[in-house]
Design a protein around this motif. Structure first.
Motif, PDB file in Angstrom:
ATOM      1  N   ASN A   2       0.841  -1.186   0.000  1.00  0.00           N
ATOM      2  CA  ASN A   2       0.000   0.000   0.000  1.00  0.00           C
ATOM      3  C   ASN A   2       0.882   1.243   0.000  1.00  0.00           C
ATOM      4  O   ASN A   2       1.892   1.299   0.708  1.00  0.00           O
ATOM      5  N   LYS A   3       0.509   2.235  -0.781  1.00  0.00           N
ATOM      6  CA  LYS A   3       1.348   3.427  -0.882  1.00  0.00           C
ATOM      7  C   LYS A   3       1.499   4.134   0.461  1.00  0.00           C
ATOM      8  O   LYS A   3       2.447   4.906   0.671  1.00  0.00           O
ATOM      9  N   ASP A   4       0.556   3.898   1.375  1.00  0.00           N
ATOM     10  CA  ASP A   4       0.648   4.488   2.711  1.00  0.00           C
ATOM     11  C   ASP A   4       1.344   3.573   3.703  1.00  0.00           C
ATOM     12  O   ASP A   4       1.442   3.901   4.882  1.00  0.00           O
ATOM     13  N   GLY A   5       1.820   2.403   3.210  1.00  0.00           N
ATOM     14  CA  GLY A   5       2.597   1.522   4.068  1.00  0.00           C
ATOM     15  C   GLY A   5       1.844   0.324   4.595  1.00  0.00           C
ATOM     16  O   GLY A   5       0.605   0.290   4.580  1.00  0.00           O
ATOM     17  N   VAL A   6       2.594  -0.649   5.063  1.00  0.00           N
ATOM     18  CA  VAL A   6       1.985  -1.884   5.567  1.00  0.00           C
ATOM     19  C   VAL A   6       1.268  -1.647   6.886  1.00  0.00           C
ATOM     20  O   VAL A   6       0.390  -2.443   7.273  1.00  0.00           O
ATOM     21  N   MET A   7       1.625  -0.576   7.609  1.00  0.00           N
ATOM     22  CA  MET A   7       0.988  -0.313   8.893  1.00  0.00           C
ATOM     23  C   MET A   7      -0.466   0.119   8.743  1.00  0.00           C
ATOM     24  O   MET A   7      -1.184   0.222   9.739  1.00  0.00           O
ATOM     25  N   MET A   8      -0.920   0.334   7.509  1.00  0.00           N
ATOM     26  CA  MET A   8      -2.341   0.603   7.282  1.00  0.00           C
ATOM     27  C   MET A   8      -3.160  -0.676   7.394  1.00  0.00           C
ATOM     28  O   MET A   8      -4.389  -0.624   7.473  1.00  0.00           O
ATOM     29  N   THR A   9      -2.491  -1.824   7.392  1.00  0.00           N
ATOM     30  CA  THR A   9      -3.181  -3.094   7.582  1.00  0.00           C
ATOM     31  C   THR A   9      -3.688  -3.163   9.022  1.00  0.00           C
ATOM     32  O   THR A   9      -2.904  -3.097   9.967  1.00  0.00           O
ATOM     33  N   ARG A  10      -4.998  -3.310   9.174  1.00  0.00           N
ATOM     34  CA  ARG A  10      -5.597  -3.213  10.505  1.00  0.00           C
ATOM     35  C   ARG A  10      -5.031  -4.232  11.480  1.00  0.00           C
ATOM     36  O   ARG A  10      -4.816  -3.934  12.659  1.00  0.00           O
ATOM     37  N   SER A  11      -4.753  -5.441  10.992  1.00  0.00           N
ATOM     38  CA  SER A  11      -4.283  -6.491  11.900  1.00  0.00           C
ATOM     39  C   SER A  11      -2.908  -6.176  12.494  1.00  0.00           C
ATOM     40  O   SER A  11      -2.544  -6.734  13.529  1.00  0.00           O
ATOM     41  N   LEU A  12      -2.144  -5.291  11.851  1.00  0.00           N
ATOM     42  CA  LEU A  12      -0.829  -4.920  12.372  1.00  0.00           C
ATOM     43  C   LEU A  12      -0.900  -3.735  13.329  1.00  0.00           C
ATOM     44  O   LEU A  12       0.125  -3.336  13.886  1.00  0.00           O
ATOM     45  N   ALA A  13      -2.086  -3.173  13.500  1.00  0.00           N
ATOM     46  CA  ALA A  13      -2.222  -1.948  14.292  1.00  0.00           C
ATOM     47  C   ALA A  13      -2.909  -2.186  15.640  1.00  0.00           C
ATOM     48  O   ALA A  13      -3.283  -1.232  16.326  1.00  0.00           O
ATOM     49  N   GLU A  14      -3.073  -3.440  16.042  1.00  0.00           N
ATOM     50  CA  GLU A  14      -3.695  -3.738  17.335  1.00  0.00           C
ATOM     51  C   GLU A  14      -2.810  -3.229  18.476  1.00  0.00           C
ATOM     52  O   GLU A  14      -1.582  -3.149  18.342  1.00  0.00           O
ATOM     53  N   ASN A  15      -3.440  -2.910  19.592  1.00  0.00           N
ATOM     54  CA  ASN A  15      -2.715  -2.324  20.724  1.00  0.00           C
ATOM     55  C   ASN A  15      -2.033  -3.385  21.591  1.00  0.00           C
ATOM     56  O   ASN A  15      -2.233  -3.460  22.811  1.00  0.00           O
ATOM     57  N   TYR A  16      -1.244  -4.221  20.957  1.00  0.00           N
ATOM     58  CA  TYR A  16      -0.450  -5.230  21.650  1.00  0.00           C
ATOM     59  C   TYR A  16       0.990  -5.144  21.144  1.00  0.00           C
ATOM     60  O   TYR A  16       1.217  -4.873  19.955  1.00  0.00           O
ATOM     61  N   PRO A  17       1.951  -5.384  21.993  1.00  0.00           N
ATOM     62  CA  PRO A  17       3.345  -5.422  21.515  1.00  0.00           C
ATOM     63  C   PRO A  17       3.522  -6.569  20.526  1.00  0.00           C
ATOM     64  O   PRO A  17       2.906  -7.629  20.676  1.00  0.00           O
ATOM     65  N   TYR A  18       4.377  -6.367  19.552  1.00  0.00           N
ATOM     66  CA  TYR A  18       4.655  -7.439  18.587  1.00  0.00           C
ATOM     67  C   TYR A  18       5.446  -8.553  19.276  1.00  0.00           C
ATOM     68  O   TYR A  18       6.434  -8.299  19.970  1.00  0.00           O
ATOM     69  N   SER A  19       5.018  -9.778  19.050  1.00  0.00           N
ATOM     70  CA  SER A  19       5.683 -10.936  19.629  1.00  0.00           C
ATOM     71  C   SER A  19       5.145 -12.185  18.946  1.00  0.00           C
ATOM     72  O   SER A  19       4.242 -12.112  18.097  1.00  0.00           O
ATOM     73  N   GLN A  20       5.660 -13.334  19.326  1.00  0.00           N
ATOM     74  CA  GLN A  20       5.144 -14.587  18.783  1.00  0.00           C
ATOM     75  C   GLN A  20       3.712 -14.839  19.211  1.00  0.00           C
ATOM     76  O   GLN A  20       3.012 -15.625  18.576  1.00  0.00           O
ATOM     77  N   VAL A  21       3.284 -14.185  20.281  1.00  0.00           N
ATOM     78  CA  VAL A  21       1.904 -14.363  20.746  1.00  0.00           C
ATOM     79  C   VAL A  21       1.065 -13.119  20.484  1.00  0.00           C
ATOM     80  O   VAL A  21       0.059 -12.883  21.156  1.00  0.00           O
ATOM     81  N   TYR A  22       1.468 -12.314  19.507  1.00  0.00           N
ATOM     82  CA  TYR A  22       0.669 -11.158  19.086  1.00  0.00           C
ATOM     83  C   TYR A  22      -0.738 -11.646  18.758  1.00  0.00           C
ATOM     84  O   TYR A  22      -0.923 -12.600  18.014  1.00  0.00           O
TER      85      TYR A  22
END
Length: 436
Positions: free
Chosen positions: A146-166
């Protein structure tokens, strides 16, 4: 992962607990964010991409084979329908970590406003991605995002730290991405961020969105040529012309010879031995990339099937003017380190030496070490091996298939090239299409 009203905790398998407080961004986090933005404004990522995308000798990497395999799994998991966001996110994370090692790449949100969610030590990945990462990936045809970046993907924007158990649902190589995050953020991590970033960018150069397109173009050209009908001379001529037209042709010549030996192995024409050595898994071919065998660097080694440390045959490839006396010194050193070698070949550009002194010394070395030494040209050797395949009824065009598939990284289990191959692939396609 345990979530509380004002912080999140991640507990490692060994019981170690990591806590991440929510709230207004700290001054240190803000300073890290400003430093990252400045470095990216100054072209940090573009310089890294340009560096790894420029064809040269194989890319030296500080990464362990385990970490290389992890990034390979991440890129190999990218398809038209899934995985691009995770690959793009990995570029974001490794870029941030390379510029600011103290920044935790689990914390993808940060704000100086109390009414916006963020972690105290977090920064805005979305802004960094949309301003710098996504535009660079799109400009260099590395990843269609996406021209606005992958962070526009809703599943990547959840309010949890990134980890194997995201907690969010992620499509694509989630395990590889999660393991990479853990490898980066472990307190005892041996993964250096910048070499990892460079290896990831190189993987995208070779196997990213645009690379997949030109790879398919090459495979289509190879198939069209085979359907048209070829001769062994034509296959050899195509590969020879490609070598001559390619930058770093000495490296391409070694890849071509390696591909021919792959065909010999596939058709049981190695007299009970398998080509191997260097960094690949036995009993496969090496070195691609070049290996150092006790201080010596033959282009192709063939080992005994019962013991991969015992070399049966070694080919030393040389282009340009060659000091044969110095070369014989090197060969004697190799034979002293590996007395089990039965055949030793030197590939030269202009044919065997006609110097009687050199010939006498060759004969002496052969007698002393009970070894056969062959000095030949690349043309003569390949034509000899091709003739052997043709006499046995083998489809000689397998050489062109193996060569093309090696260059487009379809044979990484046998020949993982640690250098950009895009230009070589495009030139080979043009050479083949000139045959029509």
């Amino acid at each position: 992962m345990i979530t509380y009203s004002d912080y999140t905790a991640i507990i490692d398998a060994d019981g170690t607990k990591h806590t991440f407080e929510e709230g207004v961004q700290t001054d240190k986090a803000r300073q890290r964010y400003e430093h990252i933005q400045k470095e990216l404004d100054d072209g940090y990522l573009e310089e890294q991409i340009h560096d790894v995308a420029t064809t040269g000798t194989h890319l030296d990497t500080e990464l362990s084979e385990q970490h290389q395999a992890l990034i390979d799994d991440l890129i190999d998991g990218v398809s038209d329908g899934a995985g691009r966001s995770l690959a793009g996110l990995a570029v974001v994370q490794l870029t941030i970590k390379s510029i600011a090692p103290d920044q935790n790449i689990r914390l993808h949100k940060g704000s100086q406003r109390s009414d916006h969610f963020g972690w105290k030590e977090g920064i805005s990945f979305r802004t960094i991605d949309s301003t710098h990462i996504a535009p660079a990936l799109r400009e260099y045809d590395l990843l269609y995002v996406n021209k606005d970046g992958v962070m526009m993907t809703r599943s990547l924007a959840e309010n949890y730290p990134y980890s194997q158990v995201y907690k969010a649902s992620l499509r694509g190589p989630r395990d590889a991405w999660g393991t990479l995050v853990e490898a980066i953020e472990r307190s005892d991590s041996s993964l250096a961020p910048e070499p990892a970033l460079r290896y990831l960018l190189l993987a995208l150069v070779n196997r990213g969105s645009y690379a997949q397109e030109i790879s398919q173009d090459l495979l289509d050209a190879v198939e069209n040529l085979r359907n048209k009908g070829t001769s062994p001379d034509q296959i050899f001529d195509v590969i020879q012309r490609h070598i001559r037209q390619s930058p770093h042709s000495d490296r391409v010549l070694k890849i071509a010879l390696h591909a021919l030996y792959q065909v010999l192995e596939d058709n049981d024409h190695l007299s009970g031995v398998s080509p191997t050595g260097g960094t690949l898994q036995p009993p496969e071919f090496t070195p691609l990339p070049d290996a150092d065998i006790d201080g010596h660097n033959p282009a192709i080694t063939v080992t005994h099937p019962s013991d991969a440390s015992h070399i049966h045959t070694a080919w030393d490839v040389n282009t340009g003017r060659l000091d044969m006396a110095a070369k014989l010194d090197q060969l004697e050193g190799l034979l002293q380190a590996h007395p089990e070698i039965q055949r030793l070949g030197v590939i030269v550009e202009n044919g065997p030496s006609v110097d009687p002194a050199i010939d006498d010394r060759l004969a002496t070395i052969e007698d002393q070490h009970n070894v056969e030494i062959c000095i030949t040209t690349f043309d003569d050797l390949c034509k000899e091996l091709l003739e052997e395949l043709v006499s046995a009824g083998v489809d000689y065009s397998q050489w062109l298939i193996a060569y093309a598939e090696t260059l487009i990284h379809r044979r990484r289990n046998r020949a993982p090239l640690n250098e950009p191959t895009r230009e070589w692939v495009e030139i080979l396609t043009d050479v083949i299409e000139d045959e029509f």
